[in-house]
Design an enzyme around this catalytic site. Structure first.
Site, short mmCIF file in Angstrom:
data_model
loop_
_atom_site.label_atom_id
_atom_site.label_comp_id
_atom_site.label_asym_id
_atom_site.label_seq_id
_atom_site.Cartn_x
_atom_site.Cartn_y
_atom_site.Cartn_z
CG ASP A 82 -23.24 22.77 12.38
OD1 ASP A 82 -24.23 23.81 12.04
OD2 ASP A 82 -22.39 22.95 13.07
CD GLU A 87 -23.14 33.17 12.58
OE1 GLU A 87 -23.99 33.99 13.41
OE2 GLU A 87 -23.13 31.89 12.37
#
Lengths: 410, 263
Positions: free
Chosen positions: B60, B49
């Site tokens: 995040d 990823e």
């Protein structure tokens, strides 16, 4: 009737939360079910007379509504043109229009059984309004505020703490309003079960832009009947003006007039040091382009790679790189005009308002005043301008003093 | 069949769980992150990823946010990230690359142009955090038409009523977010994750990979054992942030991969 609806500007957004290409629901999957639940609850409350009866009572007895529509005689005389009316939102409890919306969202949160309220704030006005209403209803309140703003707006931080709120200084990113909003979203995604996110402006994922607008539309609705009833007027205004950061005070004034084609609508963005390539401004419409941030598509300040820029404004409340999606749409279709005013022009207007009418306006509202000062002199004497005086300027006196070269200690 | 489909078919044939590892493109600089990326397959990474840096990564935690900021401060752009994938493809033609990030930099480039460039650069799939199924017309459907997998996140708040909609246009694999929260937050619990994975697997034939809150080889093993594999992101990115040399980071990645593969 059907044809009227087709031609109405007041039916947006569509079922996907879109105003033209703007708006939408650009959030992570974790939040999506919450947003759909909020939408369903709001749709239900919107048509529930008991919800609005409770709002009306609070608006009257707790906020002090209706706010006066005040004819400003000395301002009008000095400018020598159009008749200037001020919608006195600065007289509301907590000193700004923000509480109109907070009351609506907190009533909704109570109906949904949420016990923990989170909010983001820039200048601190929305944070203070949220802390106030949470204190009134005995709800836990957490306010995210950029570390830079915590320092600049010490009096509002103290107010929020007095009211029992926890103020969390946000140091992630650059520590401003957009970072505060990021951290509020991070909190929400982590505490989905008991938490309600009370957004302070007409932005974010659907249903927030329309919901906040609906709660703020009391400003425009009152303006309509007040001017209608005003001795010697009995008609619609010719021009309505408001400052636009995220754009909640402006949307609140504008929305009830969108279908009145004779009414000219002007939104005033923060031009900072001037709208040019330096990007030291917060004029998303005049100096940005469409993008996706904080749950909606709208005009944003961004670099050529789609990274969000910080912008600059003397007014912490306008210091945001985006704008509500309904404004973006009204801009695209040309129903409203958007202009920008620099820090220096806003400072002049701030002093002009103090001197001519004995009202200390917020620096946000001073942007609207500055543009009004530019256009009023050239308009006929029977032209009516209504300006939304969205907040009082007590919070700004330190900033203004500094710019005027005066030393003041907090 | 994309590289992602092929990889999962091969893992299934071997009876192995997948180990997916996340790094931020351009963190702390382009050369270092490319060197790290090139070493990942050898360390046991099955799917890479590659994070697209963004100024406002709302899903995040601080670790990944700081990594994105380091990359941006170092001049990383979407073009450089695509170039990085292309450079990786010169040495590896089988390890799938999934770009993970937020929509604005992609929207800003133009969806059609982005999809063409991404495909040409050797990208196999996309995870775009702020595009729920309600916005499928934006990128998900065009991506599938362009031959890229669009990998959807399913979360603890995705109930049975909503699950079919989440799975509808998903391809490659399903990324199950183990906790309500942000990356690098609280630890994932196998006892809670297991039944959720089973619930999703009952509704789809796609592999279900679990991410968020997995930091140790042991956690990688226990979580992978109740799913088709697991993702580790923040724990790796943290090492990059501490300035550890690439070989040391790859050793740690190999330990995490061994954990997942022992499940």
């Amino acid at each position: 009737m059907a044809e009227d609806l087709l031609n109405s500007y007041m039916t947006a957004p569509d079922e996907n939360g879109r105003f033209g290409i703007h708006g939408g629901r650009f959030v992570s999957e974790t939040l999506m079910p919450l947003i759909l639940e909020l939408e369903a609850q709001y749709e239900h409350a919107k048509t529930d007379p008991t919800f609005w009866a409770e709002m009306d009572l609070l608006w009257r007895d707790y906020v002090g509504r209706p706010s006066p529509l005040y004819f400003a005689p000395r301002m009008t005389e000095e400018l020598g043109g159009a008749k200037v009316y001020l919608k006195r939102e600065e007289l509301n409890h907590t000193g700004a229009h923000k509480i109109n919306n907070v009351l609506g969202q907190i009533l909704l949160a109570r109906r949904m059984g949420k016990t923990r309220i989170i909010a983001e704030t820039g200048a601190g006005q929305h944070g203070v309004a949220t802390a106030t209403v949470c204190a009134k209803f005995g709800l836990k309140c957490i306010v995210y505020m950029g570390a830079t703003d915590v320092e600049r707006q010490a009096p509002n931080v103290f107010r929020m703490r007095l009211l029992g709120a926890e103020v969390v200084p946000v140091t992630s990113g650059r520590g401003t309003l957009k970072d505060a909003m990021n951290d509020a979203l991070r909190d929400w995604v982590t505490n989905v079960r008991d938490t309600f996110y009370c957004i302070g402006t007409v932005a974010g994922p659907a249903p927030y832009p329309a919901m906040v607008r609906d709660f703020q539309s009391i400003i425009g609705r009152e303006t309509r009947w007040q001017l209608e009833a005003h001795e010697g007027e009995g008609r619609l205004p010719d021009t309505i003006i408001a400052a636009v950061g995220g754009g909640s005070n402006a949307m609140g004034l504008f929305h009830p007039f969108l279908d009145d084609k004779s009414v000219r609508i002007i939104g005033v963005e923060a031009g900072g040091h001037g709208v040019d390539d330096r990007m030291e401004h917060c004029a998303s419409l005049t100096g940005g382009r469409p993008g996706v941030l904080h749950g909606n598509r709208t005009y944003l300040l961004q670099d050529e790679d789609g990274q969000i820029l910080e912008g600059h404004s003397i007014s912490a409340g306008l210091d945001y790189p985006g704008i509500g999606p309904e404004h973006s749409w009204l801009h695209d279709i040309g129903r409203a005009e958007y202009v920008s005013i620099t820090d220096a022009e806003a400072l002049d207007a701030f002093q002009f308002c103090c001197r001519t009418e004995g009202i200390i306006p917020a620096l946000e509202s001073s942007h609207a005043l500055a543009h009004m000062m530019k256009i009023a002199p050239d308009l006929p004497k029977d032209h009516i301008i209504v300006l939304n005086l969205s907040g009082r300027g007590d919070k700004d006196i330190f900033t203004v003093a500094k710019h005027l070269g005066e030393e003041m200690k907090v | 069949m994309t590289r992602i489909d092929a990889k999962f078919a091969a893992l299934k044939a071997e009876g192995k769980k997948a180990f997916v590892a996340y790094i931020m493109a351009g963190d702390p600089d382009l050369e270092t992150s490319l060197e790290l990326m090139k070493g990942m397959p050898g360390a046991g990474v099955d799917v890479i990823e590659l994070g697209l840096p963004f100024t406002d990564p709302m899903a995040d935690g601080p670790t990944i946010q700081a990594a994105g900021q380091r990359a941006l401060d170092g001049g990383q752009t979407l073009q450089k990230t695509l170039d990085m994938a292309r450079a990786f493809r010169e040495t590896d033609t089988t390890t799938p690359i999934v770009l993970m990030g937020y929509y604005n930099p992609i929207y800003n480039r133009g969806v059609d142009r982005f999809l063409q460039d991404a495909r040409e650069a050797g990208i196999d799939g996309l995870i775009v955090v702020d595009l729920p199924p309600e916005e499928d017309a934006e990128l998900c459907i065009p991506a599938r038409a362009a031959g890229l997998n669009f990998i959807r996140l399913a979360t603890p708040t995705t109930d049975d009523k909503r699950l079919p909609r989440v799975l509808q246009n998903t391809s490659g694999f399903v990324y199950y977010v183990s906790v309500t929260g942000i990356t690098g937050g609280q630890a994932a619990q196998a006892g809670e994750v297991g039944p959720e994975v089973a619930r999703i697997k009952a509704a789809t034939d796609l592999p279900v990979i679990v991410g968020f809150g997995i930091t140790t080889p042991d956690a990688a093993r226990t979580i992978a054992s109740v799913a088709d594999g697991c993702v580790v992101g923040s724990a790796i990115v943290k090492l990059v942030g501490e300035g550890r040399p690439v070989p040391e980071i790859l050793t740690q990645i190999a330990a995490l991969a061994a954990g997942a593969h022992s499940a």
